[in-house]
Design a protein around this motif. Sequence first.
Motif, PDB file in Angstrom:
ATOM      1  N   ALA A  20       0.829  -1.212   0.000  1.00 18.65           N
ATOM      2  CA  ALA A  20       0.000   0.000   0.000  1.00 18.65           C
ATOM      3  C   ALA A  20       0.862   1.261   0.000  1.00 18.65           C
ATOM      4  O   ALA A  20       0.585   2.209  -0.740  1.00 18.65           O
ATOM      5  N   THR A  21       1.914   1.267   0.817  1.00 20.87           N
ATOM      6  CA  THR A  21       2.765   2.459   0.871  1.00 20.87           C
ATOM      7  C   THR A  21       3.576   2.627  -0.408  1.00 20.87           C
ATOM      8  O   THR A  21       3.776   3.748  -0.877  1.00 20.87           O
ATOM      9  N   LYS A  22       4.004   1.527  -0.994  1.00 22.51           N
ATOM     10  CA  LYS A  22       4.760   1.627  -2.258  1.00 22.51           C
ATOM     11  C   LYS A  22       3.868   2.089  -3.401  1.00 22.51           C
ATOM     12  O   LYS A  22       4.309   2.867  -4.259  1.00 22.51           O
ATOM     13  N   ILE A  23       2.628   1.637  -3.422  1.00 25.38           N
ATOM     14  CA  ILE A  23       1.679   2.091  -4.446  1.00 25.38           C
ATOM     15  C   ILE A  23       1.464   3.603  -4.320  1.00 25.38           C
ATOM     16  O   ILE A  23       1.458   4.332  -5.313  1.00 25.38           O
ATOM     17  N   TYR A  47      11.139   9.664  -4.031  1.00 26.20           N
ATOM     18  CA  TYR A  47      10.992   8.419  -4.783  1.00 26.20           C
ATOM     19  C   TYR A  47      12.326   7.935  -5.337  1.00 26.20           C
ATOM     20  O   TYR A  47      13.052   8.693  -5.977  1.00 26.20           O
ATOM     21  N   HIS A  48      12.611   6.666  -5.067  1.00 24.85           N
ATOM     22  CA  HIS A  48      13.806   6.028  -5.632  1.00 24.85           C
ATOM     23  C   HIS A  48      13.479   4.588  -5.994  1.00 24.85           C
ATOM     24  O   HIS A  48      12.671   3.944  -5.316  1.00 24.85           O
ATOM     25  N   VAL A 119      13.379  -2.234  -6.420  1.00 29.17           N
ATOM     26  CA  VAL A 119      12.568  -2.080  -5.214  1.00 29.17           C
ATOM     27  C   VAL A 119      12.266  -0.598  -5.038  1.00 29.17           C
ATOM     28  O   VAL A 119      13.160   0.246  -5.158  1.00 29.17           O
ATOM     29  N   VAL A 120      11.013  -0.284  -4.760  1.00 36.54           N
ATOM     30  CA  VAL A 120      10.608   1.103  -4.535  1.00 36.54           C
ATOM     31  C   VAL A 120      10.982   1.504  -3.114  1.00 36.54           C
ATOM     32  O   VAL A 120      10.587   0.859  -2.149  1.00 36.54           O
ATOM     33  N   ASP A 121      11.763   2.574  -2.989  1.00 36.82           N
ATOM     34  CA  ASP A 121      12.134   3.166  -1.709  1.00 36.82           C
ATOM     35  C   ASP A 121      11.631   4.600  -1.701  1.00 36.82           C
ATOM     36  O   ASP A 121      11.653   5.275  -2.736  1.00 36.82           O
ATOM     37  N   PHE A 122      11.213   5.089  -0.530  1.00 32.90           N
ATOM     38  CA  PHE A 122      10.638   6.438  -0.512  1.00 32.90           C
ATOM     39  C   PHE A 122      10.791   7.177   0.814  1.00 32.90           C
ATOM     40  O   PHE A 122      10.410   8.331   0.921  1.00 32.90           O
ATOM     41  N   LEU A 123      11.324   6.556   1.839  1.00 33.39           N
ATOM     42  CA  LEU A 123      11.468   7.199   3.147  1.00 33.39           C
ATOM     43  C   LEU A 123      12.919   7.582   3.397  1.00 33.39           C
ATOM     44  O   LEU A 123      13.833   6.822   3.093  1.00 33.39           O
ATOM     45  N   LEU A 124      13.112   8.748   3.972  1.00 35.04           N
ATOM     46  CA  LEU A 124      14.444   9.239   4.303  1.00 35.04           C
ATOM     47  C   LEU A 124      14.348   9.967   5.636  1.00 35.04           C
ATOM     48  O   LEU A 124      13.474  10.811   5.828  1.00 35.04           O
ATOM     49  N   VAL A 125      15.217   9.614   6.570  1.00 35.78           N
ATOM     50  CA  VAL A 125      15.256  10.287   7.868  1.00 35.78           C
ATOM     51  C   VAL A 125      16.520  11.127   7.907  1.00 35.78           C
ATOM     52  O   VAL A 125      17.612  10.656   7.592  1.00 35.78           O
ATOM     53  N   SER A 126      16.349  12.385   8.312  1.00 39.17           N
ATOM     54  CA  SER A 126      17.460  13.320   8.322  1.00 39.17           C
ATOM     55  C   SER A 126      17.401  14.147   9.604  1.00 39.17           C
ATOM     56  O   SER A 126      16.432  14.860   9.847  1.00 39.17           O
ATOM     57  N   THR A 132      19.781   8.918   6.769  1.00 39.56           N
ATOM     58  CA  THR A 132      19.733   7.499   6.426  1.00 39.56           C
ATOM     59  C   THR A 132      19.768   7.382   4.912  1.00 39.56           C
ATOM     60  O   THR A 132      19.628   8.371   4.196  1.00 39.56           O
ATOM     61  N   GLY A 133      19.898   6.167   4.420  1.00 30.36           N
ATOM     62  CA  GLY A 133      19.635   5.922   3.017  1.00 30.36           C
ATOM     63  C   GLY A 133      18.128   5.925   2.831  1.00 30.36           C
ATOM     64  O   GLY A 133      17.365   5.923   3.800  1.00 30.36           O
ATOM     65  N   VAL A 134      17.678   5.927   1.601  1.00 34.40           N
ATOM     66  CA  VAL A 134      16.247   5.890   1.319  1.00 34.40           C
ATOM     67  C   VAL A 134      15.783   4.436   1.502  1.00 34.40           C
ATOM     68  O   VAL A 134      16.442   3.511   1.050  1.00 34.40           O
ATOM     69  N   PHE A 135      14.658   4.258   2.204  1.00 33.42           N
ATOM     70  CA  PHE A 135      14.189   2.912   2.539  1.00 33.42           C
ATOM     71  C   PHE A 135      12.681   2.834   2.421  1.00 33.42           C
ATOM     72  O   PHE A 135      12.032   3.792   2.009  1.00 33.42           O
TER      73      PHE A 135
END
Length: 167
Positions: A20-23, A47-48, A119-126, A132-135
Amino acid sequence: MKKIIIIISTLFMLIGCDRATKIQAVEHLKGSDGVESYLGGILKLTYHENSGAFLSLGANLPDNVRFTIFNVLTGVFLFFGLLYIFIKPISKPNLIVALLVIGGGLGNFYDRVFNSGLVVDFLLVSIGPLRTGVFNVADIAIMFGLFSFMFLETKWGQQLTKRLWRQ
């Protein structure tokens, strides 16, 4: 029977949340140059598409090597992991931890199979200069499961497990 219901429902929820989150990331972030920030810039959505593993490890490998490692070997690992938790007696804490790792793995495996190995990655903590890397949600489940497993193997983790689960 109860164990089977726990396994199937947990995997269904984990994979469902990840999908759901990747969609949503594909629909709202793909093609966007911007980054959406939340919590005062600590959480960012971007988006990555990752052809590698955690933190893009292995992304530069030749396509056939990446396919063998990330599709074939990962698929075999996940199959035998599922088989193991269905067949072997396993404590409740270890079952939960195993389901986190396997569920997250299945979420990313689904992406690789149906998204040309990406793989779709979309979260980044800064936080300040630290990033972080995108996850994605599957990565959170995998990492939480791995860290929980390491904790459960410590003296404190074993004592806590005995108190909470009365084993």
